[in-house]
Design an enzyme around this catalytic site. Structure first.
Site, PDB file in Angstrom:
ATOM      1  N   SER A 149       0.800  -1.263  -0.112  1.00 24.95           N
ATOM      2  CA  SER A 149       0.030   0.143  -0.094  1.00 24.95           C
ATOM      3  C   SER A 149       0.949   1.196   0.087  1.00 24.95           C
ATOM      4  O   SER A 149       1.960   1.441   0.671  1.00 24.95           O
ATOM      5  CB  SER A 149      -0.832   0.039   1.256  1.00 24.95           C
ATOM      6  OG  SER A 149      -1.638   1.396   1.310  1.00 24.95           O
ATOM      7  N   LEU A 209      -1.249   9.969   4.673  1.00 25.64           N
ATOM      8  CA  LEU A 209      -2.560   9.263   4.117  1.00 25.64           C
ATOM      9  C   LEU A 209      -3.314  10.190   3.252  1.00 25.64           C
ATOM     10  O   LEU A 209      -4.454  10.141   3.254  1.00 25.64           O
ATOM     11  CB  LEU A 209      -3.324   9.075   5.240  1.00 25.64           C
ATOM     12  CG  LEU A 209      -2.706   7.918   6.433  1.00 25.64           C
ATOM     13  CD1 LEU A 209      -3.393   7.825   7.666  1.00 25.64           C
ATOM     14  CD2 LEU A 209      -2.377   6.589   5.742  1.00 25.64           C
ATOM     15  N   CYS A 211       0.621   3.917  10.654  1.00 19.75           N
ATOM     16  CA  CYS A 211       1.205   5.131   9.827  1.00 19.75           C
ATOM     17  C   CYS A 211       1.863   5.882  10.862  1.00 19.75           C
ATOM     18  O   CYS A 211       1.413   6.401  11.986  1.00 19.75           O
ATOM     19  CB  CYS A 211       0.180   5.757   9.140  1.00 19.75           C
ATOM     20  SG  CYS A 211       0.627   7.180   8.571  1.00 19.75           S
ATOM     21  N   ASN A 219       5.608  -1.960   8.774  1.00 25.30           N
ATOM     22  CA  ASN A 219       5.486  -0.432   8.207  1.00 25.30           C
ATOM     23  C   ASN A 219       6.892   0.292   8.115  1.00 25.30           C
ATOM     24  O   ASN A 219       7.805  -0.413   8.668  1.00 25.30           O
ATOM     25  CB  ASN A 219       4.494   0.359   8.758  1.00 25.30           C
ATOM     26  CG  ASN A 219       3.807   1.346   8.031  1.00 25.30           C
ATOM     27  OD1 ASN A 219       4.349   2.097   7.079  1.00 25.30           O
ATOM     28  ND2 ASN A 219       2.387   1.557   8.133  1.00 25.30           N
ATOM     29  N   GLY A 247       9.353  -4.578   3.596  1.00 28.76           N
ATOM     30  CA  GLY A 247      10.329  -3.733   4.346  1.00 28.76           C
ATOM     31  C   GLY A 247      11.769  -4.175   3.424  1.00 28.76           C
ATOM     32  O   GLY A 247      12.415  -4.886   3.920  1.00 28.76           O
ATOM     33  N   GLY A 248      11.999  -3.201   2.497  1.00 28.46           N
ATOM     34  CA  GLY A 248      13.263  -2.915   1.874  1.00 28.46           C
ATOM     35  C   GLY A 248      13.488  -4.189   0.720  1.00 28.46           C
ATOM     36  O   GLY A 248      14.452  -4.515   0.366  1.00 28.46           O
ATOM     37  N   GLY A 303       7.494  -2.334  -1.496  1.00 26.70           N
ATOM     38  CA  GLY A 303       7.123  -1.073  -1.377  1.00 26.70           C
ATOM     39  C   GLY A 303       7.909   0.294  -2.002  1.00 26.70           C
ATOM     40  O   GLY A 303       7.831   0.187  -3.232  1.00 26.70           O
TER      41      GLY A 303
HETATM   42  C1  SIN Z   1       1.653   7.868   4.575  1.00 27.49           C
HETATM   43  O1  SIN Z   1       0.707   8.070   3.888  1.00 27.49           O
HETATM   44  O2  SIN Z   1       1.864   8.802   5.485  1.00 27.49           O
HETATM   45  C2  SIN Z   1       2.306   6.554   4.574  1.00 27.49           C
HETATM   46  C3  SIN Z   1       1.648   5.610   5.010  1.00 27.49           C
HETATM   47  C4  SIN Z   1       1.866   4.569   6.362  1.00 27.49           C
HETATM   48  O3  SIN Z   1       3.243   4.648   6.312  1.00 27.49           O
HETATM   49  O4  SIN Z   1       1.173   4.087   6.909  1.00 27.49           O
END
Ligand code: SIN
Length: 305
Positions: free
Chosen positions: A21, A73, A131, A193, A244-245, A266
């Site tokens: 995402s 977000l 987030c 995340n 993650g990476g 990601g």
């Molecule tokens: C963001 O929109 O700030 C990133 C989303 C996330 O890291 O969960």
């Protein structure tokens, strides 16, 4: 069943690759570049109850082997996602998609989840309690086992679809949060995340990001992510999506050996939009090199001694 296929919470994936995402929009943008039906699935842009403009700019900063983001977000809100983004996706993606949801209260999460649950193309709900870029929500729910469990329980009540909780690495004991989510009804977990981080401009002596701090992702975080995927998959029985990476076919295999059933990509999508296509092509040859017949057989296969 192909050599690359895996089963994620009862749904068969042709391969374990899942663009994460925030790195793949609502999917149709990438369909202009290649046939995205070759992916296992993808997780769409984090969606909230209300539309969000996101954080002030600059929102991106560089780091050695990685990047920081503080997007905040940004998204058009769940009603517009259902009315405008998902119909565009249906024209080019014919598999179940993962709906990523964020919120600022338990009720927000449940509201957004309830609406997306009714969408036929949504296969899984991925609930982001991690987030690092917003105040009063996001990571606040993912750093406390009781709060993470409350969100999990509330969303579970409004969905019939597999519920995956996306965990934060910005905690001392990620296994405790993972167990709390499992006990509250989660069907799967995704991690990690981004790592809370910061850069300073030496000329201005100010933080580079307008929001001061942001989330670090990219190859720099891979060993941290791998360690957490290993710890969490030892602590729970539900499947884990490791991310993650990750940026190579070897990284995918390493994540699966650590315990991941599926693997998120990601930051690498942002530097090379073809990376997922290329990794899927490279996986069979890489499996040959390491004597792997079927990817599903190596999940959690890393053991010492
Ligand atoms: C963001 O929109 O700030 C990133 C989303 C996330 O890291 O969960």
């Amino acid at each position: 069943m192909g050599r690359l296929s895996v089963n994620l919470c009862g749904i068969e994936l042709d391969n374990p690759l899942i663009p994460a995402s925030g790195s793949f929009g609502y999917g149709y943008e990438f369909a202009e570049l290649y046939d995205i039906n070759m992916l296992g699935t993808f997780s769409f842009k984090g969606t909230t109850k209300e539309p969000r403009f996101g954080n002030p700019t600059p929102r991106i900063a560089e780091a050695p082997s990685g990047m920081l983001n503080s997007v905040g977000l940004q998204n058009p809100g769940v009603e517009k996602v259902i009315a405008e983004e998902l119909p565009k996706l249906r024209n080019c993606f014919h598999k179940p998609v993962m709906a990523n949801i964020s919120g600022f209260s338990v009720e927000d999460y449940a509201y957004t989840a309830g609406l997306l649950d009714r969408e036929e193309q949504v296969g899984w709900l991925e609930v982001n309690v991690s987030c690092p870029n917003v105040h009063g929500g996001g990571m606040a729910f993912g750093t406390d086992p009781a709060a993470a469990a409350r969100v999990t329980e509330a969303v579970k009540k409004v969905t019939t679809k597999p519920l995956i909780i996306k965990l934060s690495p910005n905690v001392t004991d990620i296994a405790a949060i993972a167990r709390a989510c499992e006990e509250a009804g989660a069907d799967g977990l995704s991690l990690i995340n981004t790592l809370l981080s910061m850069r300073i401009d030496l000329k201005t002596r100010k933080p580079i990001l307008a929001n001061t701090m942001g989330g670090l992702s990219g190859p720099a975080v891979f060993p941290v992510a791998l360690r957490m995927v290993y710890q969490v998959s030892q602590a729970v029985k539900i499947p884990v999506i490791g991310m993650g990476g990750v940026s190579t076919a070897e990284d995918v295999i390493e994540m699966m050996l650590a315990g991941a059933t599926a693997v998120g990509i990601g930051a690498a999508n942002l530097t090379d939009p073809y990376i997922c296509r290329d990794i899927i092509h490279e996986l069979p040859e890489t499996m040959e090199r390491y004597g792997i017949e079927n990817l599903r057989d190596i999940i959690g296969g890393a053991k010492n001694g």
